[in-house]
Design an enzyme around this catalytic site. Structure first.
Site, PDB file in Angstrom:
ATOM      1  N   SER A 131      46.977   4.560 -48.296  1.00 47.53           N
ATOM      2  CA  SER A 131      46.361   5.828 -48.636  1.00 47.53           C
ATOM      3  C   SER A 131      47.167   6.420 -49.777  1.00 47.53           C
ATOM      4  O   SER A 131      48.401   6.444 -49.722  1.00 47.53           O
ATOM      5  CB  SER A 131      46.426   6.742 -47.412  1.00 47.53           C
ATOM      6  OG  SER A 131      45.752   7.941 -47.689  1.00 47.53           O
TER       7      SER A 131
ATOM      8  N   HIS B 185      48.613  13.303 -58.267  1.00 49.31           N
ATOM      9  CA  HIS B 185      48.361  14.581 -58.933  1.00 49.31           C
ATOM     10  C   HIS B 185      49.078  14.586 -60.284  1.00 49.31           C
ATOM     11  O   HIS B 185      50.281  14.847 -60.348  1.00 49.31           O
ATOM     12  CB  HIS B 185      48.904  15.743 -58.091  1.00 49.31           C
ATOM     13  CG  HIS B 185      48.136  15.997 -56.834  1.00 49.31           C
ATOM     14  ND1 HIS B 185      46.881  16.555 -56.851  1.00 49.31           N
ATOM     15  CD2 HIS B 185      48.441  15.791 -55.526  1.00 49.31           C
ATOM     16  CE1 HIS B 185      46.443  16.680 -55.594  1.00 49.31           C
ATOM     17  NE2 HIS B 185      47.358  16.218 -54.773  1.00 49.31           N
TER      18      HIS B 185
ATOM     19  N   HIS C 225      42.251  10.089 -55.409  1.00 39.83           N
ATOM     20  CA  HIS C 225      42.557   9.722 -54.029  1.00 39.83           C
ATOM     21  C   HIS C 225      41.959   8.349 -53.767  1.00 39.83           C
ATOM     22  O   HIS C 225      40.870   8.044 -54.247  1.00 39.83           O
ATOM     23  CB  HIS C 225      41.930  10.749 -53.081  1.00 39.83           C
ATOM     24  CG  HIS C 225      41.635  10.198 -51.718  1.00 39.83           C
ATOM     25  ND1 HIS C 225      40.386   9.746 -51.348  1.00 39.83           N
ATOM     26  CD2 HIS C 225      42.441   9.992 -50.644  1.00 39.83           C
ATOM     27  CE1 HIS C 225      40.436   9.315 -50.099  1.00 39.83           C
ATOM     28  NE2 HIS C 225      41.658   9.452 -49.646  1.00 39.83           N
TER      29      HIS C 225
ATOM     30  N   ASN D 174      41.852   5.220 -50.457  1.00 39.12           N
ATOM     31  CA  ASN D 174      42.257   4.831 -49.116  1.00 39.12           C
ATOM     32  C   ASN D 174      41.517   3.554 -48.778  1.00 39.12           C
ATOM     33  O   ASN D 174      40.309   3.462 -48.970  1.00 39.12           O
ATOM     34  CB  ASN D 174      41.897   5.968 -48.137  1.00 39.12           C
ATOM     35  CG  ASN D 174      42.102   5.557 -46.693  1.00 39.12           C
ATOM     36  OD1 ASN D 174      41.178   5.593 -45.897  1.00 39.12           O
ATOM     37  ND2 ASN D 174      43.303   5.146 -46.354  1.00 39.12           N
TER      38      ASN D 174
ATOM     39  N   ARG E 144      41.501   0.729 -45.584  1.00 39.27           N
ATOM     40  CA  ARG E 144      42.062   0.639 -44.239  1.00 39.27           C
ATOM     41  C   ARG E 144      41.250  -0.291 -43.343  1.00 39.27           C
ATOM     42  O   ARG E 144      40.077  -0.569 -43.605  1.00 39.27           O
ATOM     43  CB  ARG E 144      42.093   2.029 -43.596  1.00 39.27           C
ATOM     44  CG  ARG E 144      40.704   2.605 -43.446  1.00 39.27           C
ATOM     45  CD  ARG E 144      40.629   3.982 -42.812  1.00 39.27           C
ATOM     46  NE  ARG E 144      39.232   4.400 -42.727  1.00 39.27           N
ATOM     47  CZ  ARG E 144      38.601   5.145 -43.619  1.00 39.27           C
ATOM     48  NH1 ARG E 144      39.250   5.597 -44.682  1.00 39.27           N
ATOM     49  NH2 ARG E 144      37.331   5.444 -43.462  1.00 39.27           N
TER      50      ARG E 144
ATOM     51  N   HIS F  13      33.444   5.191 -62.578  1.00 35.07           N
ATOM     52  CA  HIS F  13      32.290   4.716 -61.800  1.00 35.07           C
ATOM     53  C   HIS F  13      31.848   3.319 -62.207  1.00 35.07           C
ATOM     54  O   HIS F  13      31.498   2.505 -61.348  1.00 35.07           O
ATOM     55  CB  HIS F  13      31.128   5.714 -61.927  1.00 35.07           C
ATOM     56  CG  HIS F  13      31.213   6.836 -60.934  1.00 35.07           C
ATOM     57  ND1 HIS F  13      30.740   6.723 -59.653  1.00 35.07           N
ATOM     58  CD2 HIS F  13      31.744   8.076 -61.025  1.00 35.07           C
ATOM     59  CE1 HIS F  13      30.959   7.857 -58.996  1.00 35.07           C
ATOM     60  NE2 HIS F  13      31.570   8.702 -59.808  1.00 35.07           N
TER      61      HIS F  13
ATOM     62  N   HIS G  70      31.343  25.150 -47.431  1.00 33.78           N
ATOM     63  CA  HIS G  70      31.507  26.604 -47.520  1.00 33.78           C
ATOM     64  C   HIS G  70      31.419  27.100 -48.952  1.00 33.78           C
ATOM     65  O   HIS G  70      31.171  28.283 -49.184  1.00 33.78           O
ATOM     66  CB  HIS G  70      32.813  27.062 -46.860  1.00 33.78           C
ATOM     67  CG  HIS G  70      34.051  26.532 -47.510  1.00 33.78           C
ATOM     68  ND1 HIS G  70      34.425  25.211 -47.462  1.00 33.78           N
ATOM     69  CD2 HIS G  70      35.012  27.140 -48.244  1.00 33.78           C
ATOM     70  CE1 HIS G  70      35.558  25.046 -48.123  1.00 33.78           C
ATOM     71  NE2 HIS G  70      35.934  26.190 -48.611  1.00 33.78           N
TER      72      HIS G  70
END
Lengths: 315, 315
Positions: A92, A96, A106, A108, A110, A140, A170
């Site tokens: 993972s 920044h 980011h 990951n 697994r 992409h 939100h």
């Protein structure tokens, strides 16, 4: 037996993946990674490699972990398979960059086991502060090429899954320009919880060997997808204005990770190593009440481009 | 009818409470609050008063809201009462001083209705970056005095409830030196979900009028509990070291609010106004991988004092 061999092969491969990625980052970043080898009280452990205050990366973490033990009931209920025994192994990472013109990333990759079930999952997504077609397109297209080697149907579905997942309800904002996101690969042909209803199940997704080969390919494509972008942006000029926008947008990154991210919640609820899980959080963040980019500004254009949820592979 | 009258009386009282608190803050802070009056699409609205970049407060928000509508099923299941109709009215505030020697504070005083049930809840808790007995003692003694006027058993129980609630399980750290926390006051004598098993139910807690009187008293005590602390700390000398510690500890504040805080989750899941809910987040925050205060330092002593979870009213 085949299952035990796959468990070990995957663990070895993920451990080497961490080495490879850290070595490739080292060609761009002179600051050294700090290594922490840790054991998890409930079973297994990991190797965290993190740097802070680098020339190119303000904070970077590339973590390998291979943990096992018993799931709490509410955690078990959210996973395919049976029983409380689990194993989770993978890499993972969150990078920044210091330069606000260079995007955060980011990734990951697994493998999970619960009882008699085992599957691969992961993905990678790009979070630019200043969105541009050139960078998002390169990211992409590189991922699509890796996907297409396995099945032409994978990229469009995994791209859409990524857009759905890295979304802040939100704010009704995507976290960034996305990438790919996938789960439950190699788990067999039965439908499993969490798979979007419209997702077809191809052989590339259900067969464990083909799933592992797919994960290896997209993980290997990660540095090719991301590093050229940092390379071309790291020396772009920036000032207080770009820094402020970066810090405010990083706040969205924190909101997503702490409010919604399944990996963060999984780690914290399975007594994972807190500092390794939260290494994903940006080094510096700002929350300003009611902040809105000025109409017509580059920042406003960036936000609008993010929210368009477009196909980035063209252009 | 009595219920409708109480709904209106409480709403009016909370609205005046916001005025009073903002006026008292204005005696310390020359920067003006910005006021945003907003309507909630599903019903009701509020009045947010927020300032950023003040002399004393780097960020301060004192929000009044009075919202109503329909609860989503999973939200309804977590509350006393019946049906999907709810109303929530109250004041919520978070003050982040600029000086790292001055503590952050949070307070919330509210009345909720769901179907045929209605109750008061809230509390206030102090989060110092540099812990000292003088400040924590003043805060707790002021709150205890307000509680004791109603029932001598309230403060110890509400203090313990606060310690239990403002706790970061993933770090096994309290958020600060606590204060008081209470809920389900005035809901009647039946036991309600969420009330700690060991909590006795006194008349001061079950009767709606007595509960309202209690909330008014502790809310009125808030400024007396907090403002003298800021007044005596706001001009204390500080430098880069204190600032760094403050920014890192503020990260814990963000972790708590986004991972665990019921008010934040309630707000975001009932389509509350995002900027008003997240005004609680500090203006600037830092996450440093594996940060630990130097052994023997003032910062290490502060952290140890926090974790002791002691009775602050003595000394």
């Amino acid at each position: 037996m085949a299952r035990v061999i796959m468990t070990e092969r995957a663990a070895e491969w993920f451990e080497r993946l961490q080495d490879t990625i850290v070595a490739e980052l080292g060609r761009l970043e002179p600051a050294p990674f700090r290594e922490d080898v840790w054991a998890r009280p409930g079973g297994g452990g990991g190797r965290s490699r993190v740097l802070g205050g680098g020339d190119v990366f303000e904070k970077a973490g590339v973590n390998y972990s291979n943990v096992h033990g018993e799931l709490r009931p509410e955690m078990a209920a959210s996973l395919p398979g049976d029983g409380a025994q689990f194993r989770a192994c993978g890499v993972s990472l969150v990078l920044h960059p210091r330069n606000p013109r260079a995007p955060t990333v980011h990734a990951n990759f697994r493998r999970l086991e619960r009882g008699s079930a085992a599957w691969f999952g992961g993905g990678t997504d790009l979070t630019p502060y200043y969105v541009n077609q050139e960078d998002a397109g390169h990211f992409h297209r590189t991922l699509r090429a890796a996907c297409d080697r396995h099945d032409g149907g994978l990229y469009p579905r995994f791209k859409a899954w990524c857009d759905d997942y890295f979304h802040l309800p939100h704010r009704n904002e995507p976290r960034g320009v996305g990438g790919i996101f996938f789960d439950y690969l190699g788990a067999g042909a039965e439908r499993v919880a969490g798979r979007p209803a419209a997702t077809a199940v191809t052989a590339a997704e259900t067969d464990p060997e083909r799933a592992f080969a797919f994960v290896q390919d997209v993980a290997a494509a990660f540095t090719a997808a991301y590093l050229p972008i940092v390379e071309r942006r790291k020396d772009d000029p920036w000032g207080e204005r770009e820094r402020n926008w970066q810090l405010i947008r990083r706040g969205r990154y924190v909101e997503f990770n702490l409010l919604y991210d399944r990996g963060t919640v999984f780690g914290l609820r399975t007594d994972g190593r807190v500092e390794s899980i939260l290494m994903s959080l940006p080094p510096e963040v700002r929350w300003e009440y009611g902040h809105l980019p000025a109409p017509g500004s580059e920042e406003a254009a960036s936000l609008a481009a993010l929210c368009a949820r477009k196909d980035w592979t063209g252009g």
